[in-house]
Write a protein that holds these residues in place. Structure first.
Motif, PDB file in Angstrom:
ATOM      1  N   ASN A 296      47.150  47.861  37.192  1.00 39.17           N
ATOM      2  CA  ASN A 296      47.743  46.529  37.067  1.00 39.17           C
ATOM      3  C   ASN A 296      47.821  46.183  35.587  1.00 39.17           C
ATOM      4  OD1 ASN A 296      48.563  43.884  37.132  1.00 39.17           O
ATOM      5  ND2 ASN A 296      46.972  43.185  38.537  1.00 39.17           N
ATOM      6  N   GLY A 301      46.091  41.567  35.248  1.00 41.06           N
ATOM      7  CA  GLY A 301      45.290  42.780  35.288  1.00 41.06           C
ATOM      8  C   GLY A 301      44.142  42.765  34.298  1.00 41.06           C
ATOM      9  N   PRO A 302      43.176  43.683  34.449  1.00 40.02           N
ATOM     10  CA  PRO A 302      42.016  43.751  33.546  1.00 40.02           C
ATOM     11  C   PRO A 302      42.431  44.057  32.111  1.00 40.02           C
ATOM     12  CG  PRO A 302      41.709  45.123  35.502  1.00 40.02           C
ATOM     13  CD  PRO A 302      43.142  44.724  35.488  1.00 40.02           C
ATOM     14  N   LEU A 305      42.532  47.795  30.887  1.00 43.37           N
ATOM     15  CA  LEU A 305      43.651  48.684  31.237  1.00 43.37           C
ATOM     16  C   LEU A 305      44.838  48.544  30.289  1.00 43.37           C
ATOM     17  CD1 LEU A 305      43.626  48.491  35.137  1.00 43.37           C
ATOM     18  CD2 LEU A 305      42.652  50.251  33.635  1.00 43.37           C
ATOM     19  N   LEU A 383      35.659  48.513  37.396  1.00 42.83           N
ATOM     20  CA  LEU A 383      36.992  48.392  37.985  1.00 42.83           C
ATOM     21  C   LEU A 383      36.884  48.419  39.507  1.00 42.83           C
ATOM     22  CD1 LEU A 383      39.016  50.883  35.748  1.00 42.83           C
ATOM     23  CD2 LEU A 383      39.231  48.374  35.731  1.00 42.83           C
ATOM     24  N   THR A 384      37.877  47.873  40.155  1.00 38.39           N
ATOM     25  CA  THR A 384      37.967  47.930  41.613  1.00 38.39           C
ATOM     26  C   THR A 384      39.109  48.845  42.019  1.00 38.39           C
ATOM     27  OG1 THR A 384      37.114  45.683  41.858  1.00 38.39           O
ATOM     28  CG2 THR A 384      38.329  46.594  43.723  1.00 38.39           C
ATOM     29  N   GLU A 431      43.296  45.589  40.620  1.00 42.21           N
ATOM     30  CA  GLU A 431      42.996  46.198  39.316  1.00 42.21           C
ATOM     31  C   GLU A 431      43.580  47.612  39.278  1.00 42.21           C
ATOM     32  OE1 GLU A 431      39.046  43.662  38.089  1.00 42.21           O
ATOM     33  OE2 GLU A 431      38.758  45.711  38.793  1.00 42.21           O
ATOM     34  N   THR A 432      43.042  48.489  40.117  1.00 41.47           N
ATOM     35  CA  THR A 432      43.688  49.783  40.351  1.00 41.47           C
ATOM     36  C   THR A 432      43.858  49.898  41.864  1.00 41.47           C
ATOM     37  OG1 THR A 432      41.645  51.066  40.584  1.00 41.47           O
ATOM     38  CG2 THR A 432      42.530  50.803  38.350  1.00 41.47           C
TER      39      THR A 432
END
Length: 534
Positions: A296, A301-302, A305, A383-384, A431-432
């Protein structure tokens, strides 16, 4: 037999024989001509303008029929269109429709295609596949999709009830290949306008396919029966189709072995055993889909990333060989780029990290994370990983969780049902996330267009040079070179983590005939199936 037609305005037209179920000499048909197949997830929509998933397409392909369909090897053959003309400049296609009917007995007309295509492009429909009209290069598609022009300005027209004209903005070599896609199916205007969103419900649904909708118990089953109004009903042998939704792949296999299903996906790791035990039932064939973990990269998003080094580290750490050889074990191939290796005309890009050993990738991943300020002595990286309900997806997510743990990343798993999973993706609420893309037609642009800035692109990656290459490819004498460069940009910027290229790994009952095993897209039409007596 191919037939050449000439007109004063257009250069050529081709007519092809249609495929039909045809028992081989000496084969005796079974008394019961029914087929029951497996669906992993509930179908989000029976509306061809709103369907977005492969399983929904599998069902819609039985209930509706477009201008063209595919034969058992994936070649385009006539559907509702008996033939078509192509203008010398390759910008105008004129389709000549056969005498076809809707399941309520009304004739299928060119106006039904005009209405259906305009409806997909119309922003009021909120079709997630509106961009497909742009990908087809239909004249004015982009402006219609953006709401800058009304839908009646889309480059489609009914010359008369039997003649459908399409104007393109650019010559598009793959245009004919797009015409078996569900978003291009005709829609019965008077039914849709009378029933609104309820037109897809059993008892209201009117289709022009070989089968009609009898019942749809969401997340449980879809039942279809032979449509006697279908133009080729005389050559349609199966009389009933049933799709059963079973979220657990192992349970689905058990139900197959109990005789409740005629085709089912083989769970990860079980193909070698089942092929040995049931050599006439277990299959593994190339399938035009690629499995990936999306990042993301939107504002939601985080922050981690956003750093290319982090994305590279996460991708390098994934041991694709272990996933393919130890977890899946079904003929899949490790993926270091996005487009499926077997797509027609595709030339694989030169991706440097694909040549490294996995030990080299892991060491590089650790170094990149440290350089980015994460890991031992730096900030923790959490991360998720989101995935949709399925034992295979869970196994892969657990494996990736361990691969990332080995480089110092704390990954948590988040499981959702398919509809929730896709809704979260579309809203950048992840997130992912596990994802896969299957080709809408057999050409590389169907994969690469996903990551175009204005493409489906759930991760919201954007690169102007990438977009330009895809735009240039539409008029290029050698689009394969543009596609190769686009792949290098996509992977160079690590917009995603390609994991493996699919194989279709299934169990199929040995008395089924007509099932396509040489079509990369694995599109199928039950009208071509039949059962033999055992």
């Amino acid at each position: 037999m191919t037939k050449l037609l000439l007109t004063t305005a257009l250069t050529c037209a081709f007519a092809f024989p249609a495929l039909a179920a045809k028992p081989a000499e000496g084969e005796k048909l079974a008394d019961k001509q029914e087929y029951t197949f497996w669906l992993l997830d509930a179908i989000k929509s029976m509306d061809p303008a709103k369907n977005t998933d492969v399983e929904g397409s599998d069902v819609l392909r039985q209930l509706l029929e477009g201008l063209m369909i595919e034969d058992n090897k994936g070649a385009m053959i006539p559907g509702v269109a008996e033939s078509f003309d192509e203008s010398p400049d390759k910008l105008t296609y004129t389709f000549h429709l056969r005498d076809a009917k809707w399941s309520n007995g009304d004739p299928v007309t060119a106006g039904d295609f005009v209405y259906g295509w305009r409806r997909v492009a119309d922003p009021k429909t909120a079709s997630e596949y509106a961009w497909f009209m742009e990908l087809m290069n239909i004249e004015n598609a982009t402006k219609v999709v953006k709401g800058e022009l009304p839908p009646d300005q889309l480059g489609v027209k009914a010359i008369d009830d039997k003649t459908f004209e399409v104007k393109l903005s650019n010559p598009t070599p793959y245009f004919i290949k797009t015409l078996a896609h569900t978003s291009t199916f005709p829609v019965p205007q008077k039914v849709v306008e009378a029933e609104g969103d309820n037109w897809t419900q059993p008892g209201k649904f009117v289709g022009n396919g070989a089968y009609k909708l009898d019942s749809h118990d969401l997340g449980v089953s879809v039942v279809m029966s032979k449509n006697d109004q279908y133009w080729d009903a005389a050559n349609t042998i199966l009389t009933k189709l049933t799709a059963l939704t079973v979220n657990d792949n192992n349970v689905a296999l058990t139900r197959y072995q109990a005789g409740e299903l005629d085709r089912v996906q083989i769970p990860a790791g079980q193909y070698p055993r089942l092929k040995e035990q049931f050599p006439n039932e277990a299959i593994s064939i190339p399938y035009g889909c690629s499995y990936t973990y999306l990042f993301n990269l939107s504002d939601k998003g985080p922050e981690a990333l956003k750093d290319l080094r982090v994305r590279q580290a996460l991708s390098y750490a994934v041991d694709r060989d272990t996933i393919v050889d130890k977890v899946l074990q079904g003929g899949q191939k490790p993926a270091y780029w996005w487009t499926h290796w077997a797509v027609e005309g595709f030339e694989a890009p030169d991706i440097e990290f694909s040549k490294w050993t996995q030990a080299e990738r892991v060491e590089k991943a650790k170094a990149l994370l440290a350089e980015a300020g994460y890991g031992p002595g730096g900030k923790p990286l959490k991360l998720t990983i989101q995935y949709n309900t399925d034992d295979n997806h869970k196994k892969l997510a657990v494996a990736v969780q361990q691969f990332w743990k080995a480089i110092g990343v704390d990954a948590q798993l988040a499981n959702y049902e398919w509809k929730v999973h896709t809704d979260r993706l579309q809203n950048q609420d992840f997130e992912t996330a596990r994802y896969a893309w299957c080709d809408d037609y057999n050409e590389a642009s169907t994969f690469l267009d996903y990551f175009r800035t204005e493409g489906y692109n759930n991760g919201k990656w954007s690169n102007a040079e990438y977009d330009k290459l895809l735009a240039d490819s539409k008029t290029s004498a050698n689009p394969a070179e543009d596609y190769k460069k686009a792949e290098q940009i996509l992977i160079g910027d690590m917009a995603t983590v390609p994991v493996y290229h699919y194989a279709k790994v299934d169990m199929i009952k040995p008395d089924m005939r007509g099932v396509p095993l040489e079509n990369l897209m694995n599109d199928w039409y039950a009208k071509d199936f039949y059962r033999v007596a055992q």
